[in-house]
Scaffold this motif. Structure first.
Motif, PDB file in Angstrom:
ATOM      1  N   ASP A  59       0.827  -1.194   0.000  1.00  0.00           N
ATOM      2  CA  ASP A  59       0.000   0.000   0.000  1.00  0.00           C
ATOM      3  C   ASP A  59       0.871   1.257   0.000  1.00  0.00           C
ATOM      4  OD1 ASP A  59      -2.413   1.131  -0.247  1.00  0.00           O
ATOM      5  OD2 ASP A  59      -2.932   1.070   1.861  1.00  0.00           O
ATOM      6  N   THR A  60       0.264   2.385  -0.317  1.00  0.00           N
ATOM      7  CA  THR A  60       1.003   3.630  -0.446  1.00  0.00           C
ATOM      8  C   THR A  60       0.485   4.684   0.505  1.00  0.00           C
ATOM      9  OG1 THR A  60      -0.478   4.396  -2.197  1.00  0.00           O
ATOM     10  CG2 THR A  60       1.502   3.196  -2.878  1.00  0.00           C
ATOM     11  N   MET A  61       1.349   5.684   0.732  1.00  0.00           N
ATOM     12  CA  MET A  61       0.933   6.862   1.475  1.00  0.00           C
ATOM     13  C   MET A  61       1.111   8.078   0.573  1.00  0.00           C
ATOM     14  SD  MET A  61       4.041   7.803   4.092  1.00  0.00           S
ATOM     15  CE  MET A  61       5.725   8.048   3.507  1.00  0.00           C
ATOM     16  N   ASP A  62       0.366   9.134   0.867  1.00  0.00           N
ATOM     17  CA  ASP A  62       0.474  10.392   0.145  1.00  0.00           C
ATOM     18  C   ASP A  62       1.203  11.404   1.024  1.00  0.00           C
ATOM     19  OD1 ASP A  62      -0.938   9.372  -1.993  1.00  0.00           O
ATOM     20  OD2 ASP A  62      -2.876  10.112  -1.276  1.00  0.00           O
ATOM     21  N   VAL A  63       2.148  12.107   0.433  1.00  0.00           N
ATOM     22  CA  VAL A  63       2.846  13.196   1.122  1.00  0.00           C
ATOM     23  C   VAL A  63       2.498  14.489   0.390  1.00  0.00           C
ATOM     24  CG1 VAL A  63       5.057  14.139   1.854  1.00  0.00           C
ATOM     25  CG2 VAL A  63       4.712  11.653   1.808  1.00  0.00           C
ATOM     26  N   VAL A  64       1.743  15.350   1.051  1.00  0.00           N
ATOM     27  CA  VAL A  64       1.345  16.633   0.469  1.00  0.00           C
ATOM     28  C   VAL A  64       2.423  17.658   0.819  1.00  0.00           C
ATOM     29  CG1 VAL A  64      -0.377  18.464   0.443  1.00  0.00           C
ATOM     30  CG2 VAL A  64      -1.090  16.071   0.607  1.00  0.00           C
ATOM     31  N   VAL A  65       3.025  18.242  -0.204  1.00  0.00           N
ATOM     32  CA  VAL A  65       4.117  19.204  -0.023  1.00  0.00           C
ATOM     33  C   VAL A  65       3.615  20.589  -0.434  1.00  0.00           C
ATOM     34  CG1 VAL A  65       6.483  19.819  -0.618  1.00  0.00           C
ATOM     35  CG2 VAL A  65       5.795  17.400  -0.530  1.00  0.00           C
ATOM     36  N   ALA A  66       3.432  21.455   0.550  1.00  0.00           N
ATOM     37  CA  ALA A  66       3.050  22.852   0.297  1.00  0.00           C
ATOM     38  C   ALA A  66       4.311  23.699   0.418  1.00  0.00           C
ATOM     39  CB  ALA A  66       2.005  23.312   1.305  1.00  0.00           C
ATOM     40  N   ARG A  67       4.725  24.318  -0.671  1.00  0.00           N
ATOM     41  CA  ARG A  67       6.000  25.040  -0.661  1.00  0.00           C
ATOM     42  C   ARG A  67       5.825  26.498  -1.076  1.00  0.00           C
ATOM     43  NH1 ARG A  67       8.173  21.100  -5.418  1.00  0.00           N
ATOM     44  NH2 ARG A  67       6.259  21.163  -6.622  1.00  0.00           N
ATOM     45  N   GLY A  68       6.784  27.294  -0.623  1.00  0.00           N
ATOM     46  CA  GLY A  68       6.859  28.694  -1.005  1.00  0.00           C
ATOM     47  C   GLY A  68       8.208  28.964  -1.630  1.00  0.00           C
ATOM     48  N   VAL A  69       8.215  29.370  -2.898  1.00  0.00           N
ATOM     49  CA  VAL A  69       9.448  29.628  -3.638  1.00  0.00           C
ATOM     50  C   VAL A  69       9.649  31.138  -3.719  1.00  0.00           C
ATOM     51  CG1 VAL A  69      10.649  29.319  -5.832  1.00  0.00           C
ATOM     52  CG2 VAL A  69       9.133  27.522  -4.964  1.00  0.00           C
ATOM     53  N   PRO A  70      10.843  31.652  -3.392  1.00  0.00           N
ATOM     54  CA  PRO A  70      11.063  33.112  -3.419  1.00  0.00           C
ATOM     55  C   PRO A  70      10.716  33.717  -4.771  1.00  0.00           C
ATOM     56  CG  PRO A  70      12.928  31.996  -2.405  1.00  0.00           C
ATOM     57  CD  PRO A  70      12.048  30.923  -2.981  1.00  0.00           C
ATOM     58  N   VAL A  71      10.150  34.911  -4.727  1.00  0.00           N
ATOM     59  CA  VAL A  71       9.780  35.638  -5.936  1.00  0.00           C
ATOM     60  C   VAL A  71      10.238  37.085  -5.755  1.00  0.00           C
ATOM     61  CG1 VAL A  71       7.479  36.307  -5.132  1.00  0.00           C
ATOM     62  CG2 VAL A  71       7.884  35.982  -7.570  1.00  0.00           C
ATOM     63  N   PRO A  72      10.742  37.741  -6.820  1.00  0.00           N
ATOM     64  CA  PRO A  72      11.335  39.070  -6.643  1.00  0.00           C
ATOM     65  C   PRO A  72      10.344  40.174  -6.294  1.00  0.00           C
ATOM     66  CG  PRO A  72      11.303  38.439  -8.966  1.00  0.00           C
ATOM     67  CD  PRO A  72      10.929  37.222  -8.177  1.00  0.00           C
ATOM     68  N   TYR A  73       9.114  40.088  -6.776  1.00  0.00           N
ATOM     69  CA  TYR A  73       8.146  41.143  -6.475  1.00  0.00           C
ATOM     70  C   TYR A  73       6.740  40.588  -6.676  1.00  0.00           C
ATOM     71  CZ  TYR A  73       7.696  41.592 -11.553  1.00  0.00           C
ATOM     72  OH  TYR A  73       7.476  41.337 -12.885  1.00  0.00           O
ATOM     73  N   ARG A  74       5.740  41.336  -6.191  1.00  0.00           N
ATOM     74  CA  ARG A  74       4.344  40.928  -6.374  1.00  0.00           C
ATOM     75  C   ARG A  74       3.611  42.020  -7.137  1.00  0.00           C
ATOM     76  NH1 ARG A  74       0.853  39.073  -1.326  1.00  0.00           N
ATOM     77  NH2 ARG A  74       1.693  41.031  -0.486  1.00  0.00           N
ATOM     78  N   PRO A  75       3.142  41.727  -8.351  1.00  0.00           N
ATOM     79  CA  PRO A  75       2.393  42.731  -9.112  1.00  0.00           C
ATOM     80  C   PRO A  75       0.984  42.882  -8.552  1.00  0.00           C
ATOM     81  CG  PRO A  75       2.408  40.660 -10.286  1.00  0.00           C
ATOM     82  CD  PRO A  75       3.258  40.455  -9.067  1.00  0.00           C
ATOM     83  N   ARG A  76       0.358  43.985  -8.872  1.00  0.00           N
ATOM     84  CA  ARG A  76      -1.010  44.197  -8.413  1.00  0.00           C
ATOM     85  C   ARG A  76      -1.978  43.212  -9.071  1.00  0.00           C
ATOM     86  NH1 ARG A  76      -1.614  50.844  -8.267  1.00  0.00           N
ATOM     87  NH2 ARG A  76       0.041  51.190  -6.699  1.00  0.00           N
TER      88      ARG A  76
END
Length: 555
Positions: free
Chosen positions: A296-313
């Motif tokens: 049987d298998t398990m699920d690994v949920v990976v929630a990640r945040g990758v750096p970004v230089p700026y956020r546009p409107r």
């Protein structure tokens, strides 16, 4: 002479070996390149030319070419040589190696996968470094008198483990002089009687002895050759040394040092490293029917945040990136691998965490539930791969228990809604059991912001109508000191009156697997670090199970 021998016989393998050694001692990489190319053409079936070219590539940091040449060399080597290069059991602590419980070659192959500093690159830089060290040791430290390969000698073992020393000093001493060891003991103890000792070795063939010491940081290792045959061994003091008090035995010290620090690596990845953030949560595979099997298998949920230089409107950020997530088992090897490239990153997927902008992305990896894993979460900017990041942790499977219901990890989320059939979802969101979930890529939350906690209860006991009834206890306590989650749950007082939040309520759901979530109210909480713990109790059987997760609250 070797050069003349090579001109007389272009297929003279010993001549190539001597010339390679001469060039390596003088760090003449261009000459080694020319010799390796010549040997590859003259004797293509010999692994030696391919090993030498791999060594040259590694010295130039041409990792992809080094990977290719070393691979060809392994294919053309004898099985015993191939195993010696790949075997990693000497590079890990002996208690780990002894308890691996699997074939050393399989363990080593998986070990090298886990040691790869960045899976997103096409080459395994750490394994290349090891092969290059192995090649150099075999070339420079072979004991022709005892017919030992270089990697089997004391100097070869040190070089493979720790790389080139910071400094090497060589000296010849007569048998009527104190040894390096005696000099060191006199300096350490202040006892000048050590300087009256003599080097005499039983059966020694010379009246002069060759010594060599290697310096790593502030640690010095002594080797000696009493027979003048290049058979250098770790210096072990004679029995007479015990008469003067405590002794330092390099053989014993080397073993202890190897246990504390199995190896050193000088591998670096080109470019600048910037941190990324992620949170991994374990679940049994969706649709689990309650019958657990080895396959049987398990699920690994990976929630990640990758750096970004700026956020546009609005719109998106034109900032190409390659991202990956990898699960490597100690027995199964790499069982899950996902690599994606994105040209643009949507503004709606960008969030700010502790004054840094991150682009959110979630991925689910599946793996057999019969192994322990290393999770690696990585990214590279494109096209020049100038910025990169990697984070790793060990992942244990969610194993079934006979005396309690099962339970997933606690997944922290910023939004949970009922799924709308037929609609696509953004990259920051995933679907599970008819729910659309936006998991948090970090455990840091603003006070007053939505803080959802999602979990799944397993192995519940439904009543005749098919419903499972259970109670849920939720406790949020201030984290005064750092402790492991298991130790925290073991000592937790679920009736703690000092808890910032303490809630008990009943719930139910269909079947033996029940997904559930709660929304925490953090409006009246203070800034600080907290641990949230949830305990479920199956009302049919009275069995309990609990999980915990640490969070930080900021204004």
């Amino acid at each position: 002479f070797a050069q003349q021998a090579l001109y007389s016989d272009p297929l003279s393998h010993p001549a190539y070996v001597k010339l390679f050694r001469y060039a390596a001692e003088r760090e003449q990489i261009e000459r080694m390149d020319s010799l390796a190319t010549r040997l590859q053409k003259a004797i293509p079936e010999s692994p030696y030319g391919w090993l030498m070219m791999g060594y040259v590539n590694a010295a130039r940091r041409e990792f992809e070419s080094a990977e290719s040449n070393f691979q060809i060399a392994m294919e053309r080597s004898a099985p015993s040589t191939r195993r010696a290069y790949i075997d990693a059991t000497s590079l890990i602590k002996q208690d780990v190696a002894g308890n691996a419980g699997i074939d050393s070659l399989i363990y080593s192959q998986n070990y090298w996968i886990r040691q790869d500093p960045l899976h997103l690159t096409s080459a395994n830089e750490r394994r290349i470094e090891h092969f290059a060290r192995h090649t150099y040791a075999d070339m420079m430290f072979a004991d022709h008198y005892e017919d030992w390969p270089g990697w089997a000698t004391d100097r070869g073992k040190f070089f493979i483990r720790y790389g080139p020393p910071d400094h090497i000093q060589r000296e010849i001493r007569r048998e009527d002089e104190p040894s390096f060891y005696d000099d060191r003991m006199a300096e350490l103890t202040g006892d000048r009687r050590y300087l009256t000792q003599r080097i005499v070795r039983k059966g020694a063939a010379k009246t002069e002895f060759r010594f060599e010491y290697w310096l790593y940081d502030k640690t010095i290792w002594y080797f000696y050759d009493s027979w003048w045959t290049d058979t250098y061994i770790l210096y072990s003091p004679p029995s007479r040394a015990f008469e003067l008090g405590p002794i330092i035995d390099d053989e014993i010290e080397a073993h202890n040092w190897a246990f504390r620090e199995p190896f050193r690596s000088a591998v670096t990845i080109p470019g600048a490293q910037l941190p990324l953030t992620y949170v991994a949560s374990r679940f049994r595979r969706e649709g689990f029917d309650g019958t657990f099997e080895e396959s049987d298998t398990m699920d690994v949920v990976v929630a990640r945040g990758v750096p970004v230089p700026y956020r546009p409107r609005s719109g998106s950020v034109n900032s190409p990136v390659r991202i990956g997530a990898f699960l490597t088992g100690f027995r199964n090897g790499m069982v899950a691998r996902t690599v994606e490239e994105f040209q643009n990153r949507e503004a709606a997927d960008i969030t700010e965490i502790d004054n840094t902008l991150f682009w959110r992305h979630v991925k689910t990896l599946s793996a057999p539930a019969n192994d322990s894993y290393q999770l690696s979460v990585e990214y590279q900017t494109l096209p020049k791969e100038a910025i990169w990041g990697v984070q790793r942790e060990n992942i244990e499977p969610l194993e079934p228990t006979s005396d309690s219901p099962g339970m997933s990890d606690l997944l922290l989320a910023t939004t949970i809604d009922d799924a709308v059939p037929g609609l696509s979802i953004p990259l920051r969101m995933f679907k599970r059991y008819d729910l659309e979930i936006v998991p948090a890529p970090d455990s840091l939350f603003e006070i007053g912001a939505p803080l959802y906690v999602y979990f799944e209860a397993y192995d519940m006991s439904p009543d005749p109508t098919g419903l499972s009834s259970f109670s849920i206890e939720t406790v949020l306590v201030s984290s005064v000191k750092k402790t492991g989650i298991a130790a925290f749950l073991e000592k937790l007082d679920w009736k703690n009156n000092d808890a910032a939040v303490s809630v008990l309520f009943d719930a139910e759901g269909p079947g033996s697997t029940v997904p559930y979530y709660i929304l925490l109210d953090t409006d009246n909480l203070e800034t600080g670090d907290y641990t949230i713990a949830i305990r479920i109790t199956d009302k049919q059987t009275g069995r309990t199970m609990s999980r915990a997760r640490t969070i930080s609250l900021r204004r």
